[in-house]
Design an enzyme around this catalytic site. Structure first.
Site, PDB file in Angstrom:
ATOM      1  N   CYS A   1       0.806  -1.224   0.000  1.00 61.01           N
ATOM      2  CA  CYS A   1       0.000   0.000   0.000  1.00 61.01           C
ATOM      3  C   CYS A   1       0.837   1.271   0.000  1.00 61.01           C
ATOM      4  O   CYS A   1       0.294   2.362  -0.124  1.00 61.01           O
ATOM      5  CB  CYS A   1      -0.945   0.008   1.196  1.00 61.01           C
TER       6      CYS A   1
ATOM      7  N   CYS B   1      -1.920  -2.003   8.831  1.00 61.36           N
ATOM      8  CA  CYS B   1      -1.456  -0.763   9.478  1.00 61.36           C
ATOM      9  C   CYS B   1      -1.048  -1.024  10.921  1.00 61.36           C
ATOM     10  O   CYS B   1      -0.031  -0.507  11.391  1.00 61.36           O
ATOM     11  CB  CYS B   1      -2.555   0.298   9.429  1.00 61.36           C
TER      12      CYS B   1
END
Length: 167
Positions: free
Chosen positions: A69, A138
Site C-alpha cells: 500500500c 497498518c
C-alpha cells in the site's frame, strides 16, 4: 507548501463527512464509515509527531514499510538509564489507519520498560482502534516499528569492539 494544502483539504473533507449537520450519521459516505471515531481522533489530532536524535545512544529508531500500500512508518523511542521508555515520536506517510496506529503505539510505549513494550501486539492496536480487516496491515506496521526501534536501541547498548577490548 503543497503538502500543507493537501493536509488542510483532507482535514476539511473529513470534517464535512463526519460532522456535517446536513448528513445524518446513517447517510455518511462509505469511506467515512470505514473509520472508527478513535481512528479519526488520532488522525486529526496525532500524538507524538516528530523525531528524536537518532545518533543518541538512548534512542532507538524503527523504519518499516508496506510495499502493498506504500505506507512508511518511522517510530523512535527514548529510553532512560533504568530501561524505561520516557519518550516516543513518529512520522508516518500513509492512510488514516496507519497514522492512527503510529500515534496510538507511541502513547502505549511511553512509560513501559523495553521488555514490556515488546509485548504490544498488532491485534491489540487493531482492537483498540476498531480497524476493519482491510486495515490490519497498518497495525502490523506499528508493531513492526516498535520491535525495530527496540532492536535498534538494544544494538546501541552493546559495547563496541574497541571498547570491549579496552576493559
Amino acid at each position: 507548501m503543497a503538502a500543507a494544502g493537501a493536509f488542510r483539504l483532507r482535514r476539511a473533507a473529513s470534517a464535512l463527512l463526519l460532522r456535517s449537520p446536513r448528513l445524518p450519521a446513517r447517510e455518511l459516505s462509505a469511506p467515512a464509515r470505514l473509520y472508527h471515531k478513535k481512528v479519526v481522533d488520532h488522525y486529526e489530532n496525532p500524538r507524538n509527531v516528530g523525531s528524536l536524535d537518532k545518533t543518541s545512544k538512548n534512542v532507538g529508531t524503527g523504519l518499516v514499510g508496506a510495499p502493498a500500500c506504500g505506507d512508511v512508518m518511522k517510530l523512535q523511542i527514548q529510553v532512560d538509564e533504568k530501561g524505561k521508555i520516557v519518550d516516543a515520536r513518529f512520522k508516518t506517510f500513509g492512510c488514516g489507519s496507519a497514522i492512527a496506529s503510529s500515534s496510538l503505539a507511541t502513547e502505549w510505549v511511553k512509560g513501559k520498560t523495553v521488555e514490556e513494550a515488546l509485548t504490544i501486539k498488532n491485534t491489540d492496536i487493531a482492537k483498540e482502534l476498531c480497524l476493519p480487516p482491510v486495515k490490519l496491515h497498518c497495525s502490523m506496521l506499528a508493531e513492526d516499528a516498535i520491535k525495530a526501534a527496540l532492536a535498534d536501541y538494544k544494538l546501541k547498548q552493546e559495547p563496541k569492539k574497541g571498547e570491549a577490548e579496552k576493559k
